[in-house]
Design a protein around this motif. Structure first.
Motif, PDB file in Angstrom:
ATOM      1  N   ASN A   1     -25.728 -18.171 -78.173  1.00 30.30           N
ATOM      2  CA  ASN A   1     -25.158 -19.327 -77.466  1.00 30.30           C
ATOM      3  C   ASN A   1     -25.900 -20.599 -77.860  1.00 30.30           C
ATOM      4  N   PRO A   2     -25.248 -21.760 -77.741  1.00 34.43           N
ATOM      5  CA  PRO A   2     -25.930 -23.020 -78.088  1.00 34.43           C
ATOM      6  C   PRO A   2     -26.909 -23.443 -76.995  1.00 34.43           C
ATOM      7  N   PRO A   3     -27.858 -24.318 -77.325  1.00 37.49           N
ATOM      8  CA  PRO A   3     -28.800 -24.840 -76.324  1.00 37.49           C
ATOM      9  C   PRO A   3     -28.046 -25.477 -75.161  1.00 37.49           C
ATOM     10  N   ASN A   4     -28.571 -25.349 -73.962  1.00 40.40           N
ATOM     11  CA  ASN A   4     -27.877 -25.849 -72.772  1.00 40.40           C
ATOM     12  C   ASN A   4     -28.866 -26.288 -71.701  1.00 40.40           C
ATOM     13  N   LYS A   5     -28.381 -27.086 -70.745  1.00 42.76           N
ATOM     14  CA  LYS A   5     -29.248 -27.657 -69.711  1.00 42.76           C
ATOM     15  C   LYS A   5     -29.886 -26.605 -68.814  1.00 42.76           C
ATOM     16  N   GLN A   6     -29.185 -25.507 -68.629  1.00 41.77           N
ATOM     17  CA  GLN A   6     -29.722 -24.446 -67.751  1.00 41.77           C
ATOM     18  C   GLN A   6     -30.874 -23.683 -68.405  1.00 41.77           C
ATOM     19  N   LEU A   7     -31.149 -23.949 -69.685  1.00 43.44           N
ATOM     20  CA  LEU A   7     -32.188 -23.238 -70.433  1.00 43.44           C
ATOM     21  C   LEU A   7     -31.918 -21.734 -70.521  1.00 43.44           C
ATOM     22  N   HIS A   8     -30.658 -21.385 -70.743  1.00 45.23           N
ATOM     23  CA  HIS A   8     -30.306 -19.970 -70.902  1.00 45.23           C
ATOM     24  C   HIS A   8     -30.199 -19.619 -72.380  1.00 45.23           C
ATOM     25  N   ILE A   9     -30.629 -18.435 -72.724  1.00 45.75           N
ATOM     26  CA  ILE A   9     -30.226 -17.896 -74.020  1.00 45.75           C
ATOM     27  C   ILE A   9     -29.561 -16.536 -73.805  1.00 45.75           C
ATOM     28  N   GLU A  10     -28.657 -16.213 -74.716  1.00 46.87           N
ATOM     29  CA  GLU A  10     -27.935 -14.949 -74.627  1.00 46.87           C
ATOM     30  C   GLU A  10     -28.183 -14.136 -75.884  1.00 46.87           C
ATOM     31  N   LEU A  11     -28.449 -12.852 -75.686  1.00 46.81           N
ATOM     32  CA  LEU A  11     -28.659 -11.929 -76.798  1.00 46.81           C
ATOM     33  C   LEU A  11     -27.696 -10.769 -76.642  1.00 46.81           C
ATOM     34  N   GLN A  12     -27.215 -10.246 -77.774  1.00 46.36           N
ATOM     35  CA  GLN A  12     -26.318  -9.087 -77.725  1.00 46.36           C
ATOM     36  C   GLN A  12     -27.082  -7.892 -78.256  1.00 46.36           C
ATOM     37  N   ILE A  13     -27.346  -6.944 -77.388  1.00 49.01           N
ATOM     38  CA  ILE A  13     -28.229  -5.834 -77.749  1.00 49.01           C
ATOM     39  C   ILE A  13     -27.438  -4.544 -77.905  1.00 49.01           C
ATOM     40  N   ARG A  14     -27.479  -4.029 -79.103  1.00 53.22           N
ATOM     41  CA  ARG A  14     -26.767  -2.802 -79.423  1.00 53.22           C
ATOM     42  C   ARG A  14     -27.583  -1.619 -78.926  1.00 53.22           C
ATOM     43  N   LEU A  15     -26.964  -0.738 -78.135  1.00 47.16           N
ATOM     44  CA  LEU A  15     -27.673   0.422 -77.598  1.00 47.16           C
ATOM     45  C   LEU A  15     -27.392   1.626 -78.475  1.00 47.16           C
ATOM     46  N   LEU A  16     -28.348   1.951 -79.336  1.00 45.85           N
ATOM     47  CA  LEU A  16     -28.164   3.115 -80.207  1.00 45.85           C
ATOM     48  C   LEU A  16     -28.722   4.343 -79.511  1.00 45.85           C
ATOM     49  N   ALA A  17     -28.223   5.511 -79.922  1.00 46.84           N
ATOM     50  CA  ALA A  17     -28.587   6.765 -79.259  1.00 46.84           C
ATOM     51  C   ALA A  17     -30.102   6.898 -79.082  1.00 46.84           C
ATOM     52  N   ASN A  18     -30.875   6.659 -80.161  1.00 44.86           N
ATOM     53  CA  ASN A  18     -32.325   6.761 -79.964  1.00 44.86           C
ATOM     54  C   ASN A  18     -33.036   5.446 -80.251  1.00 44.86           C
ATOM     55  N   GLY A  19     -32.378   4.348 -79.906  1.00 39.80           N
ATOM     56  CA  GLY A  19     -33.014   3.048 -80.080  1.00 39.80           C
ATOM     57  C   GLY A  19     -33.988   2.792 -78.940  1.00 39.80           C
ATOM     58  N   ARG A  20     -35.259   2.634 -79.300  1.00 43.11           N
ATOM     59  CA  ARG A  20     -36.282   2.518 -78.249  1.00 43.11           C
ATOM     60  C   ARG A  20     -36.158   1.234 -77.465  1.00 43.11           C
ATOM     61  N   PHE A  21     -35.975   0.151 -78.210  1.00 43.91           N
ATOM     62  CA  PHE A  21     -35.950  -1.133 -77.507  1.00 43.91           C
ATOM     63  C   PHE A  21     -34.728  -1.234 -76.609  1.00 43.91           C
ATOM     64  N   GLY A  22     -33.577  -0.863 -77.171  1.00 46.67           N
ATOM     65  CA  GLY A  22     -32.333  -0.933 -76.416  1.00 46.67           C
ATOM     66  C   GLY A  22     -32.386  -0.115 -75.134  1.00 46.67           C
ATOM     67  N   SER A  23     -32.906   1.097 -75.239  1.00 49.43           N
ATOM     68  CA  SER A  23     -32.911   1.920 -74.025  1.00 49.43           C
ATOM     69  C   SER A  23     -33.922   1.391 -73.008  1.00 49.43           C
ATOM     70  N   TRP A  24     -34.989   0.765 -73.504  1.00 48.00           N
ATOM     71  CA  TRP A  24     -35.930   0.137 -72.570  1.00 48.00           C
ATOM     72  C   TRP A  24     -35.228  -0.993 -71.807  1.00 48.00           C
ATOM     73  N   VAL A  25     -34.521  -1.853 -72.524  1.00 54.57           N
ATOM     74  CA  VAL A  25     -33.810  -2.955 -71.857  1.00 54.57           C
ATOM     75  C   VAL A  25     -32.778  -2.398 -70.886  1.00 54.57           C
ATOM     76  N   HIS A  26     -32.043  -1.415 -71.356  1.00 52.65           N
ATOM     77  CA  HIS A  26     -30.943  -0.860 -70.580  1.00 52.65           C
ATOM     78  C   HIS A  26     -31.441  -0.174 -69.303  1.00 52.65           C
ATOM     79  N   ASN A  27     -32.489   0.656 -69.457  1.00 55.09           N
ATOM     80  CA  ASN A  27     -32.889   1.521 -68.344  1.00 55.09           C
ATOM     81  C   ASN A  27     -34.027   0.984 -67.499  1.00 55.09           C
ATOM     82  N   GLU A  28     -34.921   0.215 -68.101  1.00 56.76           N
ATOM     83  CA  GLU A  28     -36.139  -0.122 -67.348  1.00 56.76           C
ATOM     84  C   GLU A  28     -36.260  -1.584 -66.964  1.00 56.76           C
ATOM     85  N   VAL A  29     -35.740  -2.462 -67.785  1.00 56.67           N
ATOM     86  CA  VAL A  29     -35.903  -3.882 -67.484  1.00 56.67           C
ATOM     87  C   VAL A  29     -35.075  -4.265 -66.258  1.00 56.67           C
TER      88      VAL A  29
END
Ligand code: HEM
Ligand code: FES
Lengths: 326, 122
Positions: free
Chosen positions: A141-169
């Motif tokens: 997403n473009p810079p904005n006043k709310q100071l938000h950023i958006e990321l699109q995270i692909r959840l792979l079967a054994n992707g460590r980072f993705g499953s951490w975001v998905h399940n624990e964050v």
């Protein structure tokens, strides 16, 4: 005589001594090659003042904007703090605002950043998980006043980072992040140029950011987006993109399916691999600017093909996602 | 310096104009393009700029020894006179397409030719 600051140390540039020579004289390990401003291996970035124009010859517009310069050509007129471009620490903490599924395996993560964090949509950041796994994600997403950023995270079967975001964050958690990096983003030079955006899978993330930025900045030329995946269920953001198509005459969108596909829901897809579908539309591409994101093999093949169809190499921006970064 | 070959050709701007054309020819030539297989096209492009800058008589610090070392891994893969001739032809036709005067083309070709033994490790 000017002083340069590198890794919290001050060094004095002698008269007629380039930044590279100064750093080498101090026995610092700085990559370099030709010492003539050609090979670009000595590239560095100023953190504060604008580098002399003469030290930016041959760099791309996006690099110039980010204060990149060639240290072998740089005679300092004023003091400068500089860093190597590959350095990336985790200087920022991004706060989790929301998590939302965009399709069966892609998660939209919305984060709040501090004032010191600046970015262009399409750049990427490195994020670090609780178990110190580091992954790069593009900002969609473009810079904005709310100071938000958006990321699109692909959840792979054994992707460590993705499953951490998905399940624990959880909402409200902080995630350590680098500054925004990379030069795959929109710039307002030559707004009448056609823009060709081609991506596979979550390669849509940077492209979606670049697209929104270009539309907001009222890009004048045509903008053609091609997004490809194996199956229809892997595509996402279709409605949002269709909405943009209906609002902007110069923008078109083609969704491509490379695997088997039956036209069940009367939705329209092009059959075939995305770069082949895209290429078949153009007999030549002189003067176009091209952004390629996603599968490394697609990026590489397409880079060669569009170059052969007339695109200037400096007008090709690429972001290849290697498997560990998906 | 004001009438060096490099300046007459148009300096860095001339290299920039030539490199896209030259590199397209090389990539389309099945007899040599395998030498240029790479994951990073932009870096390869920068190296081809170094090549053209040198052939144009521009600022560079390459020695014959550098040329020998820089192409040794290609000689191992079979780089020979035919390949060298092919590159030289692409260089020549690039210059002709850009409308460079014949006597300047000849000067560039002479510089390229002078590197033959080093490039081919002879
Ligand atoms: C005509 C005389 C030639 C000259 C003056 C020349 C000059 C150069 C220069 C200056 C570089 C950049 C070196 C660097 O900074 O790393 C280079 C790289 C290269 N040259 Fe040549 N070259 C010549 C002929 C050829 C030929 C005949 C081929 C193959 C058909 C070739 C293939 C390459 C390749 C593949 C690279 C990149 C090497 C790498 O990626 O490490 N060159 N050349
Ligand atoms: S060392 Fe080659 S551009 Fe600076």
């Amino acid at each position: 005589m000017a002083t340069l600051n590198y890794k919290q140390q001050d060094y004095i540039c002698q008269k007629n001594e380039t930044v590279l020579d100064t750093l080498l004289r101090e026995n610092l390990n700085i990559a370099h090659g030709c010492r003539q401003g050609v090979c670009q291996s000595c590239i560095m970035r100023s953190v504060d003042t604008n580098p002399p124009v003469a030290a930016q010859q041959g760099l791309r517009e996006n690099q110039k904007q980010q204060k990149h310069f060639l240290s072998c050509l740089c005679l300092l007129e004023q003091d400068m703090q500089l860093e190597q471009i590959t350095e990336s620490e985790f200087a920022h903490n991004l706060k989790v605002l929301s998590k939302q599924m965009l399709n069966h395996d892609t998660l939209l993560l919305r984060l709040l950043h501090d004032e010191a964090f600046t970015f262009k949509s399409g750049q990427f950041i490195n994020l670090k998980s609780a178990d110190n796994t580091v992954r790069s994600y593009s900002i969609s997403n473009p810079p904005n006043k709310q100071l938000h950023i958006e990321l699109q995270i692909r959840l792979l079967a054994n992707g460590r980072f993705g499953s951490w975001v998905h399940n624990e964050v959880e909402i409200g958690d902080n995630i350590p992040a680098s500054s925004a990096l990379g030069s795959c983003f929109y710039n307002t030079e030559r707004q009448e140029q056609g823009l060709l955006l081609v991506g596979t899978g979550s390669g849509l993330a940077p492209l979606y950011g670049i697209l929104q930025d270009a539309l907001q900045q009222e890009h004048k030329g045509a903008i053609h987006l091609f997004h490809g995946s194996r199956q229809a269920k892997d595509l996402y953001l279709k409605e949002q993109i269709q909405q943009l198509v209906s609002e902007h005459e110069n923008f078109s969108y083609t969704a491509c399916i490379s695997g088997e596909y039956r036209n069940e829901h009367e939705e329209h897809y092009s059959q075939g691999r995305v770069h082949e579908v895209a290429l078949s539309n153009y007999s030549y591409l002189n003067n176009w600017r091209v952004y390629l994101c996603g599968h490394p093999e697609m990026v590489k093949q397409m880079q060669t093909q569009v170059f052969l169809k007339g695109v200037d190499m400096n007008d090709i921006y690429v972001d290849a996602f290697h498997l560990s970064s998906l | 310096m004001s009438d060096s070959l490099y300046e007459k050709l148009g300096g860095e701007a001339a290299v920039n104009a030539a490199v896209n054309i030259f590199y397209r020819k090389v990539l389309q030539d099945e007899t040599i393009n395998h030498f240029f297989e790479t994951t990073d096209m932009q870096k390869q492009m920068a190296k081809q700029k170094s090549f053209l800058t040198m052939a144009f008589g521009g600022p560079n610090s390459y020695t014959g020894e550098d040329m020998r070392k820089g192409h040794a891994h290609l000689v191992e893969k079979g780089l020979n006179d035919n390949h060298f001739n092919a590159v030289a032809e692409h260089l020549q036709s690039t210059l002709e397409e850009l409308g460079v005067a014949a006597e300047l083309v000849a000067e560039v070709m002479a510089i390229a030719e002078s590197t033959r033994n080093d490039v081919l490790g002879k």
